[in-house]
Design a protein around this motif. Structure first.
Motif, PDB file in Angstrom:
ATOM      1  N   ASP A  10       0.815  -1.219   0.000  1.00 65.72           N
ATOM      2  CA  ASP A  10       0.000   0.000   0.000  1.00 65.72           C
ATOM      3  C   ASP A  10       0.850   1.271   0.000  1.00 65.72           C
ATOM      4  N   VAL A  11       1.874   1.278  -0.828  1.00 67.94           N
ATOM      5  CA  VAL A  11       2.714   2.462  -1.006  1.00 67.94           C
ATOM      6  C   VAL A  11       2.106   3.335  -2.104  1.00 67.94           C
ATOM      7  N   THR A  12       2.058   4.651  -1.869  1.00 68.87           N
ATOM      8  CA  THR A  12       1.543   5.606  -2.844  1.00 68.87           C
ATOM      9  C   THR A  12       2.630   6.615  -3.185  1.00 68.87           C
ATOM     10  N   ILE A  13       2.844   6.815  -4.483  1.00 69.46           N
ATOM     11  CA  ILE A  13       3.748   7.850  -4.987  1.00 69.46           C
ATOM     12  C   ILE A  13       2.885   8.837  -5.749  1.00 69.46           C
ATOM     13  N   ILE A  14       2.892  10.096  -5.325  1.00 73.27           N
ATOM     14  CA  ILE A  14       1.967  11.062  -5.912  1.00 73.27           C
ATOM     15  C   ILE A  14       2.628  12.429  -6.032  1.00 73.27           C
ATOM     16  N   ASP A  15       2.308  13.131  -7.111  1.00 71.10           N
ATOM     17  CA  ASP A  15       2.795  14.499  -7.338  1.00 71.10           C
ATOM     18  C   ASP A  15       4.308  14.586  -7.210  1.00 71.10           C
ATOM     19  N   SER A  16       5.001  13.608  -7.782  1.00 70.68           N
ATOM     20  CA  SER A  16       6.450  13.540  -7.656  1.00 70.68           C
ATOM     21  C   SER A  16       7.108  13.397  -9.022  1.00 70.68           C
ATOM     22  N   ARG A  17       8.427  13.603  -9.027  1.00 69.76           N
ATOM     23  CA  ARG A  17       9.236  13.409 -10.236  1.00 69.76           C
ATOM     24  C   ARG A  17      10.382  12.467  -9.888  1.00 69.76           C
ATOM     25  N   ILE A  18      10.513  11.421 -10.695  1.00 72.45           N
ATOM     26  CA  ILE A  18      11.571  10.438 -10.499  1.00 72.45           C
ATOM     27  C   ILE A  18      12.413  10.403 -11.768  1.00 72.45           C
ATOM     28  N   THR A  19      13.696  10.669 -11.606  1.00 71.41           N
ATOM     29  CA  THR A  19      14.639  10.641 -12.726  1.00 71.41           C
ATOM     30  C   THR A  19      15.655   9.549 -12.436  1.00 71.41           C
ATOM     31  N   SER A  20      15.548   8.451 -13.160  1.00 69.36           N
ATOM     32  CA  SER A  20      16.298   7.239 -12.831  1.00 69.36           C
ATOM     33  C   SER A  20      17.513   7.039 -13.734  1.00 69.36           C
ATOM     34  N   THR A  21      18.534   6.417 -13.166  1.00 72.15           N
ATOM     35  CA  THR A  21      19.635   5.862 -13.960  1.00 72.15           C
ATOM     36  C   THR A  21      19.795   4.375 -13.617  1.00 72.15           C
TER      37      THR A  21
END
Length: 244
Positions: free
Chosen positions: A25-36
């Motif tokens: 039940d993890v929520t990720i909201i209104d975020s920016r993820i820049t992955s490598t």
């Protein structure tokens, strides 16, 4: 970053990195993820309830571990549903990778081709399912663009593949699809319960939506399979050819 606390809410983050979820039940909201990394967000087996909403998930071309490539924006390694909604997703090879989930109202674009660690062009898909799913997969109201050239690994906008078992219980409704070798791979022999309705297959990259056509591997005789109201962007109805 590893998340291990049930019910975690990640809101308003601007993260250079990736999220590996070992929690429910993890929520990720209104975020920016820049992955490598291999992924932007990954749900591990045995966990459930992940939601990624109103967020941007992207990567830095040439900086990933797969010979410079990054494979998955959101990956579901488990057997439970993942919701991805209202997100802007780009750069990864296979943007949304899951056999079960609710994928809705997203904009997937600018996939980046790369040669993988084996030296071959990595197949690119805006959405990819490997089959064998226990639950349902709903793909609704998305814009799913695959601009990659066929000779550089383009696979599909939506790829339903029987890599780990038969494809079943999938709804594809009201999406805009463009690009890929075929814009839609329909699951092939053994696919059942696949409903494809009211989708527009755009000709922005290829005259027939995909490099070789709009749809392949459609099992018209599969139990519960429905094809209705799908058309090219000029309004021409699409009728799948018999699967061979």
């Amino acid at each position: 970053m590893t998340v291990k606390t049930d019910g975690t809410v990640i809101r308003g983050w601007d993260l250079t990195g990736s999220l590996d979820i070992y929690a429910n039940d993890v929520t990720i909201i209104d975020s920016r993820i820049t992955s490598t990394n291999w992924w932007g967000v990954n749900l591990r087996p045995g966990y459930h309830g992940l939601r990624v909403l109103h967020s941007t998930v992207t990567a830095i071309p040439g900086k990933g571990p797969d010979n410079g490539g990054e494979d998955y924006a959101v990956s579901n390694m488990g057997t439970s549903s993942v919701e991805v909604g209202w997100c802007d997703i780009s750069v990864f090879g296979n943007a949304l990778s899951m056999g079960q989930g609710h994928i809705h109202d997203n904009y997937v674009h600018d996939l980046v081709p790369f040669r993988n660690a084996g030296g071959e062009w990595q197949h690119t898909d805006a959405v990819i399912s490997g089959g064998g799913n226990k639950g349902s997969l709903i793909i609704r109201h998305n814009t799913l663009l695959n601009p990659v050239a066929v000779d550089r690994g383009a696979s599909a906008s939506i790829g339903l593949f029987a890599d780990t078992g038969h494809v079943s219980n999938t709804v594809i409704d009201g999406n805009l699809l463009a690009g890929g070798a075929y814009s839609l791979y329909g699951g092939g022999d053994g696919a059942t319960g696949i409903t494809v309705t009211n989708n527009v297959f755009s000709t922005r990259y290829h005259r027939n939506a995909g490099g070789y056509g709009a749809v392949a591997a459609w099992n018209a005789d599969g139990s519960g399979n429905v094809w209705r109201g799908n058309r090219l962007s000029d309004g021409t109805p699409i009728t799948p050819e018999p699967d061979r």
